[in-house]
Design a protein around this motif. Sequence first.
Motif, PDB file in Angstrom:
ATOM      1  N   CYS A  55       5.710   1.287  10.651  1.00 58.31           N
ATOM      2  CA  CYS A  55       6.474   1.056   9.146  1.00 58.31           C
ATOM      3  C   CYS A  55       5.673   1.351   8.211  1.00 58.31           C
ATOM      4  N   CYS A  58       5.160  -2.276   5.928  1.00 56.41           N
ATOM      5  CA  CYS A  58       4.465  -3.410   6.715  1.00 56.41           C
ATOM      6  C   CYS A  58       3.061  -3.040   7.683  1.00 56.41           C
ATOM      7  N   HIS A  79      11.845  -2.060  13.739  1.00 54.97           N
ATOM      8  CA  HIS A  79      10.631  -2.805  14.226  1.00 54.97           C
ATOM      9  C   HIS A  79      10.864  -3.086  15.559  1.00 54.97           C
ATOM     10  N   CYS A  87       8.628  -8.126   6.565  1.00 59.56           N
ATOM     11  CA  CYS A  87       8.666  -6.746   6.154  1.00 59.56           C
ATOM     12  C   CYS A  87       9.992  -6.651   5.013  1.00 59.56           C
TER      13      CYS A  87
HETATM   14 ZN   LIG Z   1       7.940  -2.947   8.268  1.00 59.90          ZN
END
Ligand SMILES: [Zn+2]
Length: 439
Positions: A55, A58, A79, A87
């Motif tokens: 990602c 994050c 995720h 996040c």
């Molecule tokens: Zn993330």
Amino acid sequence: MARKPTRIIEGAMFDGEIGPVSAQELIAMPESQWGLFRDRITDRHNGGEGVEARCLMCGTPVFIQSKVNNQERLPYFAHYRGGDVNCPWYNGKTKDPEQLRAVQYHGQQESFFHRAMCEKLAEVVQLDERYRKHRIDKYLPPKQNDNGRFPDIYVEWEGIGPFVIEFQLSHTFQTEISKRCIHYEREGIPLIWILSGIAPGSNIPQNFRDVIRRHRGNAFVFDHKASMASFANKTLMLSCLQMDELGELQPPVIVRFDKLFFPWNKLPYFKDRVIAPRLRLIRNTRKVWFDAFKHWDKKNYSDNMIQNALSTLPHEIPCTAVTMIAAVFSIVAEANGKPENFASGHENVKGMLNGYLMNNNGRLAPYVNLLTSLIRNTKTSGLLSGSVKSHFDRITREQATEESAEWKALKVLIPEVLDPLFRQELIYYGELPNWANPE
Ligand SMILES: [Zn+2]
């Protein structure tokens, strides 16, 4: 029951050549491609060979899910379970959106994105066989300035020399952009700004537009396509979105970094979309006049080509002013090192000016101020002394002003010299033609 807010992961960084993939890029892919990415991510996650994607907010691993929307199956990043629930792009079972937490997260998320992009670019610049060294976010001591800088990436390539890559995020301020541009210009190091999160169209924030303008209407992006092209060609390649006349960005083309133009101010461009199109337009208008003057008998104002040339002007001008325009074109030709007298039978420009300025009834007598302004800003500024000067001084009749149709016409025809704003722009971009530069 209120629906839980759905957040989308706007981008992920993949290992190796795949590079950064935005949510839009993912959706635009055929299922055969995103399906392959999905399989390879899952294989890797299960201990096999494959790729990892993180990602961009994050930095935790993501995978690709799909959902059916209007009978179309669309891929999106998600995720992994247990991924960073803090996040801001997390769309799992968060209790509430917690705007505040997202804001607190901000500094950190950008640094992951930033670091991931820097590392990817560092990987790419090393593919080039001219690669010598690079530094990420390391202090670069100054040569010409008082203080050094921490460029995002500093690179040295054999034969190309050093260059610096900076990432512009949506919150980079204009002053910071300006300072960095000035700094690297002084240091003589080319600087390229890579923008993130821009798409074709016109809805571009001002601080992005500022950088795009400094790159002559070119927006450089390092996206999935640029990453693939860089790995395939073993050199730094970028997606370049060019601004059209309406200020809208066109769909990207892939360009080689080493084939860009590097002007004096060290901000490279692919195609000059700011100054070149206007210079071209001016040259085209001027060509109509040059062509007309080449065949003109220097008296016949009703000549077809002269009439055609007059139609290029924004205002009607007295036909006798054609002689003045011919005189101005002769001065420009002289300044350009290709002397030609379009206005009279005299041997040279000096003779022509003196001939038409014998007294207050001379054909150029109403234009002494205009001619002075013009000549002063050209290579022929030396004309403003000696016999021409004494003729100028003797004229006492009323002068055409900047508000006159003749002056406005000349401003359109020779803006490099007579349009102060355009002249300033040309100087700023280092594009002032040699002939418009006083000795
Ligand atoms: Zn993330």
